[in-house]
Design an enzyme around this catalytic site. Structure first.
Site, short mmCIF file in Angstrom:
data_model
loop_
_atom_site.label_atom_id
_atom_site.label_comp_id
_atom_site.label_asym_id
_atom_site.label_seq_id
_atom_site.Cartn_x
_atom_site.Cartn_y
_atom_site.Cartn_z
N ASP A 21 0.86 -1.20 0.00
CA ASP A 21 0.00 0.00 0.00
C ASP A 21 0.89 1.24 0.00
OD1 ASP A 21 -3.16 0.75 1.23
OD2 ASP A 21 -1.59 2.28 1.17
N ASP A 39 -4.28 2.38 -4.76
CA ASP A 39 -2.88 2.39 -4.33
C ASP A 39 -2.47 1.17 -3.53
OD1 ASP A 39 -4.09 2.86 -1.84
OD2 ASP A 39 -2.47 4.19 -1.20
N GLU A 40 -3.23 0.09 -3.68
CA GLU A 40 -2.84 -1.11 -2.93
C GLU A 40 -3.09 -2.37 -3.74
OE1 GLU A 40 -5.51 -2.32 0.32
OE2 GLU A 40 -6.69 -0.55 -0.15
P1 TTP Z 1 -5.39 5.11 1.49
O1 TTP Z 1 -4.36 4.09 1.12
O2 TTP Z 1 -6.46 4.71 2.43
O3 TTP Z 1 -4.69 6.39 2.15
P2 TTP Z 1 -3.29 7.07 1.84
O4 TTP Z 1 -2.54 6.35 0.77
O5 TTP Z 1 -3.53 8.53 1.58
O6 TTP Z 1 -2.52 6.98 3.22
P3 TTP Z 1 -1.88 5.67 3.91
O7 TTP Z 1 -2.13 4.51 3.00
O8 TTP Z 1 -0.43 5.98 4.05
O9 TTP Z 1 -2.58 5.53 5.21
O10 TTP Z 1 -6.09 5.66 0.21
C1 TTP Z 1 -5.40 5.85 -1.03
C2 TTP Z 1 -5.85 7.12 -1.71
O11 TTP Z 1 -7.25 7.06 -1.96
C3 TTP Z 1 -5.63 8.37 -0.89
O12 TTP Z 1 -4.32 8.91 -1.09
C4 TTP Z 1 -6.70 9.28 -1.40
C5 TTP Z 1 -7.82 8.36 -1.80
N1 TTP Z 1 -8.87 8.39 -0.77
C6 TTP Z 1 -9.92 9.29 -0.91
O13 TTP Z 1 -10.02 10.00 -1.91
N2 TTP Z 1 -10.86 9.34 0.09
C7 TTP Z 1 -10.79 8.58 1.23
O14 TTP Z 1 -11.66 8.68 2.10
C8 TTP Z 1 -9.69 7.64 1.36
C9 TTP Z 1 -9.56 6.79 2.58
C10 TTP Z 1 -8.76 7.61 0.34
MG MG Z 2 -2.28 4.24 0.87
#
Ligand code: TTP
Ligand code: MG
Length: 406
Positions: free
Chosen positions: A9, A104-105
């Site tokens: 991720d 992103d994962e």
């Molecule tokens: P995540 O992987 O949940 O968040 P992140 O990558 O920003 O942070 P981390 O993994 O380090 O905790 O989500 C991936 C992307 O998806 C995030 O950058 C933006 C988008 N997203 C939204 O647009 N709205 C949301 O509520 C969430 C959770 C994510």
């Molecule tokens: Mg992320």
């Protein structure tokens, strides 16, 4: 058979893409989601911003109150989807047994890959290094015998982490963690569990299955397995696209029909472009509207003949829109359009009438120009009126909620 599953991720994904493009943003509290005076929520917050209590989903107004010095960025979804594609392509170089989850994962089945990389730990390090070198992004990796434990591990290792849970240690690894760390435990489930005095995954794992089932039905079984570190689900390569859609929330609720149609035209063109890029034809067109009071409706129409023309998607959408607006007088908060029931084109295209053939040729000519010069290089009469309303970039208009307006 023992498996080795990796969950990868990206850290603060949207923000990190912005930081990679503009190094001045590095090391600072940064928020992607919109300017603080916009309504809307945080999509991604840098770890520096999280130190102030900011998180995804928090209203921007609250975020700017908690951390006034944060840098707020509207964001640009096409940048993120481009980075996402490159990220997935890197992972695919490591293993074809890849299941992308969201933007992103991904899960990767790395069973038996020790022999290729020396060790799984080494393989994970090489993945992280390529993501860093080629995209300027940091990834966190969790490794375990199954998906659920691998996901919890990557989450716990953030940011820029790498965490391996040894086989047989799944249960003891999870036990001390708070229940909200367990995948599938959302706000509602968490509330119920806390009401029952269950605060850690360990406590959850000790709950009798019958009790869990009486509270949660079949979902209780999932909770029971997950809490005990058990998950037999496979890493599944993605199935084919079943639908394509685009939607946007407006900065201000509106009843302005020409504006709604212009937006619908723009969204239809984006849907059509992706449809043609994927080489599919659609049978169904669906319109989605959310009104000021948050009620959401969808209206669907099945086409007589499968099609990929912007004009058909738009015309169908407009008909559905006109009918919906006549039935409901509230202002509109969100509009979206999608196509589904996708099929492979067969020779039936020859059977399209000549006007349909002309639309097809026109769409294709426009696609080529847009690929070369950007999405707004060519505009139809209708979308031109968006010019004064939304900021324009090479890849299209920046709608009010870029993270949602794909
Ligand atoms: P995540 O992987 O949940 O968040 P992140 O990558 O920003 O942070 P981390 O993994 O380090 O905790 O989500 C991936 C992307 O998806 C995030 O950058 C933006 C988008 N997203 C939204 O647009 N709205 C949301 O509520 C969430 C959770 C994510
Ligand atoms: Mg992320």
């Amino acid at each position: 058979m023992a498996r080795t599953i990796m969950h990868i991720d990206l850290d603060a994904f949207f923000v990190s893409v912005e930081q990679a493009l503009n190094p001045e943003l590095k090391g600072k509290p940064v928020v992607v989601g919109g300017k603080p005076d916009h309504r809307g929520v945080v999509a991604s917050a840098s770890y520096e911003a999280r130190a102030f209590g900011l998180y995804a989903g928090m209203p921007l107004v609250t975020a700017s109150r908690l951390c006034p010095q944060a840098i707020f960025i509207e964001g640009n979804f096409s940048r993120y989807s481009e980075a996402s594609e490159k990220f997935m392509a890197i992972l695919a170089d490591f293993s074809p047994f890849l299941e992308p989850m969201g933007i992103d994962e991904a899960y990767l089945d790395a069973t038996g890959f020790e022999s290729l990389y020396g060790s799984i730990h080494q393989m994970a390090k090489e993945i992280k290094k390529r993501v860093r070198d080629e995209l300027g992004l940091s990834a966190s990796v969790g490794i375990a015998r199954n998906k659920v434990v691998a996901k919890v591990a990557s989450d716990l290792s953030k940011p820029d982490g790498l965490l391996i849970v040894a086989t047989g240690k799944e249960r003891s690894f999870l036990a001390p963690l708070a229940i909200d760390k367990l995948p599938r435990v959302g706000k509602k489930t968490e509330q119920i569990l806390r009401g029952l005095g269950i605060n850690t995954i360990g406590e959850l794992s000790n709950m009798p299955l019958s009790a869990l089932k009486s509270h949660f039905g079949v979902f209780g079984e999932v909770l029971h397995k997950f809490a005990n570190g058990i998950d037999d689900s496979e890493v599944k390569p993605p199935s084919e696209t079943k639908s394509i859609s685009r939607e946007t929330t407006f900065g201000k609720d509106t009843r302005d029909r020409p504006f709604l149609k212009a937006t619908l035209r723009y969204l239809s063109e984006r849907v059509g472009a992706e449809l043609r890029e994927r080489g599919k034809l659609a049978r169904c067109v669906t319109l989605k509207l959310r009104y000021a009071d948050f009620t959401t409706i969808t209206r669907r129409h099945t086409l007589k003949q499968s099609n990929d023309a912007d004009q058909t998607i738009f015309d169908t959408g407009v008909q559905l829109l006109n009918r919906a607006l006549t039935a409901q007088r509230q202002p509109v908060r969100l509009i979206g359009i999608g196509v589904s029931n996708l099929v492979e084109p067969k020779r039936q295209l020859d059977m399209l009438d000549s006007s349909a053939q002309r639309w097809r040729q026109l769409d294709r000519a426009i696609d080529r120009i847009r690929k070369k010069y950007g999405f707004t290089a060519i505009q139809t009469g209708r979308t031109l009126r968006l010019k004064d309303i939304f900021p324009e970039t090479e890849s299209g208009y920046t709608l009010q909620t870029p993270s949602l307006s794909r």
